[in-house]
Design an enzyme around this catalytic site. Structure first.
Site, PDB file in Angstrom:
ATOM      1  N   LYS A 205      -1.114   4.008   2.187  1.00  0.00           N
ATOM      2  CA  LYS A 205      -1.795   2.713   2.278  1.00  0.00           C
ATOM      3  C   LYS A 205      -2.232   2.376   3.701  1.00  0.00           C
ATOM      4  O   LYS A 205      -1.794   2.977   4.671  1.00  0.00           O
ATOM      5  CB  LYS A 205      -0.925   1.626   1.656  1.00  0.00           C
ATOM      6  N   ARG A 240       6.713   5.119  -5.660  1.00  0.00           N
ATOM      7  CA  ARG A 240       5.425   5.473  -6.265  1.00  0.00           C
ATOM      8  C   ARG A 240       4.616   6.216  -5.205  1.00  0.00           C
ATOM      9  O   ARG A 240       4.241   5.621  -4.199  1.00  0.00           O
ATOM     10  CB  ARG A 240       4.714   4.196  -6.716  1.00  0.00           C
TER      11      ARG A 240
END
Ligand code: HH2
Length: 262
Positions: A205, A240
């Site tokens: 991210k 995740r």
């Protein structure tokens, strides 16, 4: 370990790579072989500013993949969707978890959840993907995200859903600045203390790019692994990730050190 399978043309780091169902299923098999315990199938990018996708299009992307994985032995599938019609169809096709980045805000999603026995991932997102990064503001990001998740869990339980089916996720990157994301990761203990299983999705991210200076998401492996190791060390339950093999290897080393013979 939850392996990410984005069946989309436009996901922020792997968009277009697995839009073909055969490529998607073979990538899922690779992630399982590498140690993923569940495959998270998504058909709508929720990256900041992503355009919405019609339900017909989202279903056409994910259903063949969920059906194909449903035929594989020992491959639990999670469906990453905000839409009740998609969640229902995928649970019917064999998905065992519904992962809703909008935290089951839609009453129709609560209805689908109440009518099945799937596991539920309740994630925090500020607003909607198209606008969530427009100057997100919190007075106390950790307290507000935690309070929001507990309120969502309470609403699900009031709808008759067993507490044991619910996991919470602070939603790294969903309506948060880099400082907000870092504070949430720093204080993961506040989430673990809720007693619900905690899911963390930091993989590749933007905040990792902000910290490391790496602008290309698929070159953020080292930072992603660091975030995973940190999160695991705080006691969270599900990571995740895009890079299953590398994350499993890094965790194996930290575990081997932690449990080394005296
Ligand atoms: N992050 C993304 C999507 N789904 N689900 C949970 N529970 N937690 C997350 O942090 C999370 C999530 C966004 O990442 P990705 O799927 O890689 O990208 P995109 O939304 O562009 O498909």
């Amino acid at each position: 370990m939850m392996g990410i399978l984005n069946v989309t043309p436009d996901s922020f780091s792997d968009g277009g790579r697995f839009i073909d169902p055969d490529a998607a299923v073979s990538h899922a098999r690779e992630m399982i072989a590498a140690g993923a315990g569940i495959i998270d199938v998504g058909g709508e990018s929720t990256r900041p500013g992503a355009p919405p996708v019609s339900s017909e299009e989202e279903l056409a992307r994910v259903l063949p993949v969920v059906e194909a994985l449903g035929g594989e032995p020992d491959v639990p599938v999670s469906i990453d969707t905000r839409h009740a019609v998609i969640a229902r169809a995928c649970v019917d096709a064999g998905a065992s978890t519904i992962n809703d980045v909008s935290g089951f805000r839609d009453p129709a999603m609560i209805g689908v959840a109440a009518a099945c026995d799937a596991g539920l991932v309740v994630m925090h997102m500020l607003g909607e993907p198209q606008t969530m990064q427009d100057e997100p503001h919190y007075d106390d990001v950790v307290a507000e995200v935690r309070g929001y998740l507990l309120a969502r869990a309470r609403e699900l339980e009031e709808a008759g859903i067993a507490r044991e089916r619910i996991a919470l996720d602070p939603g790294i990157g969903f309506g948060k600045t880099t400082q907000h994301n870092l504070a949430l990761l720093r204080d993961l203990d506040a989430f673990v203390e809720t007693g619900y299983p905690i899911v963390v999705g930091a993989s590749r991210k933007r905040f990792i790019g902000d910290v490391t200076g790496e602008s290309e998401p698929d070159k953020r492996l080292a930072g992603s692994v660091a975030a995973a190791i940190w999160s695991a060390s705080r006691g969270i339950h599900v990571l995740r990730v895009h890079d299953v093999r590398e994350t499993v290897a890094a965790l194996a080393v930290t575990d081997a050190v932690r449990w080394a013979d005296r």
